[in-house]
Design a protein around this motif. Structure first.
Motif, PDB file in Angstrom:
ATOM      1  N   LYS A 189      11.109   1.365   2.115  1.00 20.94           N
ATOM      2  CA  LYS A 189      10.447   2.436   0.997  1.00 20.94           C
ATOM      3  C   LYS A 189      10.381   1.385  -1.091  1.00 20.94           C
ATOM      4  O   LYS A 189       9.246   1.691  -1.146  1.00 20.94           O
ATOM      5  N   LYS A 190      11.428   0.835  -0.652  1.00 20.42           N
ATOM      6  CA  LYS A 190      11.034   0.312  -1.976  1.00 20.42           C
ATOM      7  C   LYS A 190      10.652  -0.776  -2.270  1.00 20.42           C
ATOM      8  O   LYS A 190       9.977  -1.661  -2.989  1.00 20.42           O
ATOM      9  N   TYR A 191      10.899  -1.602  -0.529  1.00 26.19           N
ATOM     10  CA  TYR A 191      10.371  -2.635  -0.393  1.00 26.19           C
ATOM     11  C   TYR A 191       8.689  -1.956  -0.904  1.00 26.19           C
ATOM     12  O   TYR A 191       7.845  -3.055  -1.349  1.00 26.19           O
ATOM     13  N   THR A 192       8.104  -1.373  -0.233  1.00 25.44           N
ATOM     14  CA  THR A 192       6.433  -1.142  -0.776  1.00 25.44           C
ATOM     15  C   THR A 192       6.141  -0.310  -2.308  1.00 25.44           C
ATOM     16  O   THR A 192       5.141  -0.849  -2.270  1.00 25.44           O
ATOM     17  N   ILE A 193       7.107   0.118  -2.777  1.00 16.81           N
ATOM     18  CA  ILE A 193       7.027   0.563  -4.068  1.00 16.81           C
ATOM     19  C   ILE A 193       7.154  -0.824  -4.718  1.00 16.81           C
ATOM     20  O   ILE A 193       6.440  -0.926  -5.871  1.00 16.81           O
ATOM     21  N   CYS A 194       7.743  -1.803  -4.540  1.00 15.73           N
ATOM     22  CA  CYS A 194       8.119  -3.169  -5.160  1.00 15.73           C
ATOM     23  C   CYS A 194       6.053  -4.081  -5.071  1.00 15.73           C
ATOM     24  O   CYS A 194       5.275  -4.150  -6.355  1.00 15.73           O
ATOM     25  N   ILE A 195       5.788  -3.469  -3.837  1.00 12.42           N
ATOM     26  CA  ILE A 195       4.790  -4.549  -3.456  1.00 12.42           C
ATOM     27  C   ILE A 195       3.458  -3.871  -4.277  1.00 12.42           C
ATOM     28  O   ILE A 195       2.741  -4.229  -4.842  1.00 12.42           O
ATOM     29  N   ASN A 196       3.550  -2.400  -4.321  1.00 10.06           N
ATOM     30  CA  ASN A 196       2.419  -1.318  -5.020  1.00 10.06           C
ATOM     31  C   ASN A 196       2.327  -1.652  -6.501  1.00 10.06           C
ATOM     32  O   ASN A 196       1.526  -2.129  -7.136  1.00 10.06           O
ATOM     33  N   LYS A 197       3.348  -1.854  -7.448  1.00  9.13           N
ATOM     34  CA  LYS A 197       3.672  -2.029  -8.649  1.00  9.13           C
ATOM     35  C   LYS A 197       2.729  -3.168  -9.125  1.00  9.13           C
ATOM     36  O   LYS A 197       2.269  -3.559  -9.668  1.00  9.13           O
ATOM     37  N   SER A 198       3.232  -4.496  -7.937  1.00 13.71           N
ATOM     38  CA  SER A 198       3.019  -5.679  -8.246  1.00 13.71           C
ATOM     39  C   SER A 198       1.545  -6.065  -7.953  1.00 13.71           C
ATOM     40  O   SER A 198       0.794  -6.529  -9.055  1.00 13.71           O
ATOM     41  N   VAL A 199       0.884  -4.830  -7.294  1.00 12.93           N
ATOM     42  CA  VAL A 199      -0.399  -5.789  -7.092  1.00 12.93           C
ATOM     43  C   VAL A 199      -1.048  -4.932  -8.214  1.00 12.93           C
ATOM     44  O   VAL A 199      -2.215  -5.120  -8.879  1.00 12.93           O
ATOM     45  N   THR A 200      -1.003  -3.394  -8.715  1.00 15.69           N
ATOM     46  CA  THR A 200      -1.256  -2.917  -9.066  1.00 15.69           C
ATOM     47  C   THR A 200      -1.132  -3.380 -11.104  1.00 15.69           C
ATOM     48  O   THR A 200      -2.295  -3.587 -11.564  1.00 15.69           O
TER      49      THR A 200
END
Length: 98
Positions: free
Chosen positions: A4-15
């Motif tokens: 879940k943290k992995y997914t959040i980290c990627i989403n935040k970076s892309v944003t």
């Protein structure tokens, strides 16, 4: 790092990267592709986020010509490069934690 943290980290970076791309006509397709990638990211299984991140890096490489001499790059390109490198270091995960 949990999936879940992995997914959040990627989403935040892309944003964050999306907000750095200049909002002008010459970057319109780039912004649209990054936005589309971000929108589809939420439908990806957490188990394939490392693959999705590598897809995103390939997308960036299609649009950004990153020069070795950082002073020749526009500031937004250097900022995107920094986000990618920071995210890569955060995503280096021990396979036993997944």
């Amino acid at each position: 790092m949990s999936l879940k943290k992995y997914t959040i980290c990627i989403n935040k970076s892309v944003t964050n990267i999306l907000y750095l791309i200049p909002d002008d006509k010459s970057h319109e397709n780039f912004r649209a592709d990054v936005n589309k990638f971000r929108d589809t990211l939420s439908y990806s299984a957490p188990e394939i986020m490392d693959y999705r991140w590598s897809q995103f890096i390939q997308l960036l490489n299609c649009y950004i010509a990153n020069k070795e001499d950082k002073q020749q790059n526009p500031e937004w390109v250097n900022s995107i490069t920094k986000i990618v490198l920071d995210t890569n270091s955060k995503l280096t995960v021990d396979e036993n934690t997944i």
